[in-house]
Design an enzyme around this catalytic site. Structure first.
Site, PDB file in Angstrom:
ATOM      1  N   ASP A  35       0.672  -1.183   0.067  1.00 28.93           N
ATOM      2  CA  ASP A  35      -0.176  -0.003  -0.056  1.00 28.93           C
ATOM      3  C   ASP A  35       0.763   1.159  -0.090  1.00 28.93           C
ATOM      4  O   ASP A  35       1.409   1.785   1.076  1.00 28.93           O
ATOM      5  CB  ASP A  35      -0.676   0.032   1.187  1.00 28.93           C
ATOM      6  CG  ASP A  35      -1.922  -1.014   1.083  1.00 28.93           C
ATOM      7  OD1 ASP A  35      -2.312  -1.928   2.071  1.00 28.93           O
ATOM      8  OD2 ASP A  35      -2.840  -1.057   0.117  1.00 28.93           O
ATOM      9  N   ASP A 178     -10.251  -5.477  -1.047  1.00 28.03           N
ATOM     10  CA  ASP A 178      -9.377  -4.925  -0.015  1.00 28.03           C
ATOM     11  C   ASP A 178      -9.879  -4.257   0.977  1.00 28.03           C
ATOM     12  O   ASP A 178     -10.409  -2.870   0.636  1.00 28.03           O
ATOM     13  CB  ASP A 178      -8.333  -3.981  -1.044  1.00 28.03           C
ATOM     14  CG  ASP A 178      -6.991  -3.505  -0.390  1.00 28.03           C
ATOM     15  OD1 ASP A 178      -6.463  -2.707  -0.825  1.00 28.03           O
ATOM     16  OD2 ASP A 178      -6.916  -3.820   0.830  1.00 28.03           O
TER      17      ASP A 178
END
Ligand code: DX5
Ligand code: ZN
Length: 222
Positions: A35, A178
């Site tokens: 991320d 996600d």
């Protein structure tokens, strides 16, 4: 096709990053979800190119890079270079990429998977023109920005809707979910049609990664 489990290293212990990556690799992780956040698109600042370069030297599972940044098209090449042979793909947020067709094509031209992510309040309809150009669609099941949030329940229907739509596309892009996925709700998103499932705190926040991942697989197959 067996489902893909991708731990998000944002929830890992950064003082022992190589060990953590190796631990989930040994525990059966298929990909490593990375991320990248810039403090502009989201209210968080996480990691950049030097960390991805360092990760690539830990012999990791394939690196699935999620760019939650403004103007991602300016950085995708640099992240592909940094990840080297460990690269799996680059996912751009639909909301921040104004030059989507060119950006996706350039990623694919480098032999790398190209993905597009949509935030919870972005409707699937925006993907109408995009689906034929991507290898993966990431449905954010939380607002982008932080691990450890609660999955937004209405996103499960969004996964099912996209599953139906994708059946008509010959390139059959993967569906990734996600945000907020844990052992107690992974079956929900899997049954709705997710192919690849990211989990950060749901894996790194547990004492035994191998136990957690094998329980997740059992849930998915149940
Ligand atoms: C949020 C990120 C997610 C997050 C996942 O913006 O894209 O990948 O780190 O963490 P959990 O699984 O804890 O929600
Ligand atoms: Zn992510």
């Amino acid at each position: 096709m067996s489902k893909i489990i991708a731990p998000s290293i944002l929830s890992a212990d950064f003082t022992r990053l190589a060990e953590e990556v190796n631990a989930v690799k040994q525990a059966g992780a298929d990909w490593i979800h990375v991320d990248v956040m810039d403090g502009h698109f989201v209210h968080n600042l996480t990691l950049g190119i030097p960390i991805v370069e360092a990760l690539s030297r830990t012999n990791p599972p394939p690196l699935d890079i999620h760019l939650q940044i403004e103007a991602p098209e300016s950085f995708s090449d640099k992240f592909i270079d940094a990840a080297g042979d460990s690269i799996l793909g680059i996912t751009l947020q639909y909301e921040t990429c104004r030059l989507l067709h060119g950006s996706l094509s350039r990623i694919k031209a480098r032999g790398v998977k190209a993905g597009v992510a949509i935030s919870p309040m972005t409707p699937i309809s925006v993907l109408e023109e995009v689906l034929e150009y991507v290898d993966m669609v990431l449905i954010m099941t939380v607002e982008p920005g932080f691990p450890g949030q609660k999955l937004i329940p209405s996103m499960v229907d969004k996964i099912s809707m996209l599953r139906e739509i994708i059946e008509d596309f010959p390139n059959k892009p993967l569906i990734q979910v996600d945000g907020g996925v844990k052992l107690d709700n992974i079956k929900l998103v899997s049954d709705a049609g997710a192919d690849s499932i990211v989990s950060g705190s749901g894996i790194f926040g547990t004492p035994d990664y191998a136990e957690t991942i094998s329980q997740m697989r059992a849930e998915i197959q149940s």
